[in-house]
Design a protein around this motif. Structure first.
Motif, PDB file in Angstrom:
ATOM      1  N   ARG A 181       2.300   1.844  -3.516  1.00 27.61           N
ATOM      2  CA  ARG A 181       1.475   2.394  -4.421  1.00 27.61           C
ATOM      3  C   ARG A 181       1.001   3.580  -4.297  1.00 27.61           C
ATOM      4  O   ARG A 181       0.550   4.374  -5.268  1.00 27.61           O
ATOM      5  N   THR A 182       1.234   4.283  -3.244  1.00 26.30           N
ATOM      6  CA  THR A 182       0.872   5.566  -3.043  1.00 26.30           C
ATOM      7  C   THR A 182       1.923   6.466  -3.297  1.00 26.30           C
ATOM      8  O   THR A 182       2.023   7.598  -3.237  1.00 26.30           O
TER       9      THR A 182
ATOM     10  N   ALA B 219       0.741  -1.057   0.150  1.00 20.56           N
ATOM     11  CA  ALA B 219      -0.091  -0.259  -0.036  1.00 20.56           C
ATOM     12  C   ALA B 219       0.813   1.321   0.027  1.00 20.56           C
ATOM     13  O   ALA B 219       0.634   2.093  -0.860  1.00 20.56           O
TER      14      ALA B 219
END
Length: 154
Positions: free
Chosen positions: A107-108, A104
């Motif tokens: 991905r950011t 996560a």
């Protein structure tokens, strides 16, 4: 200042603890293991038993597994099923989500390079303590290198 009926909440210590040094989160490492073994026409339980691994670790993502046992298990599966790429096929089926929070964060990130840096910074802490992860950037590409800090020869 106190308010009538107000509640006080306190959080102490980290809520997500890393696995002990020399181990991985087994539920992540072995995610999809049962299905991969079935696709190869095998039964996963005897493979775990033969390697001294409890069946509980396959389904519980918070269980831990020693690196050496994990590597030997995948090597045993490769030999048993005549599939040199058993571990790679398992990883492909898992995808990046197997790393949980680390995926996560990556991905950011605003760029791929920063996403790889997130993986390099947090993977050893959240997924596999003791592993050395580095990002090597060249002119035409980048590599994410993961070096487990375990002696697999023993």
């Amino acid at each position: 200042m106190a308010y009538e009926g107000a509640a006080l909440f306190q959080v102490t210590g980290p809520r997500i603890l890393p696995p002990p040094a020399g181990s991985v989160r087994s539920g992540q490492y072995l995610k999809g293991f049962k299905e991969q073994v079935r696709r190869c026409g095998g039964d996963w339980r005897p493979l775990l038993d033969a390697n001294g691994i409890s069946a509980d670790v396959v389904d519980d993502p918070d269980q831990t597994l020693e690196w050496s046992r994990a590597v030997v298990l995948l090597d045993d599966c490769s030999r048993t099923f005549g599939d040199e790429l058993f571990g790679l096929n398992l990883a492909d089926a898992q995808g990046a989500d197997v790393y949980g929070l680390v995926a996560a964060l990556a991905r950011t990130a605003p760029t791929l390079r920063e996403g790889l840096r997130c993986i390099a910074d947090f993977l050893p802490f959240m997924h596999s303590p003791g592993a050395e992860v580095e990002v090597v950037t060249g002119v035409h590409g980048s590599e994410l290198r993961w070096f487990p800090g375990a002696d697999f020869a023993t």
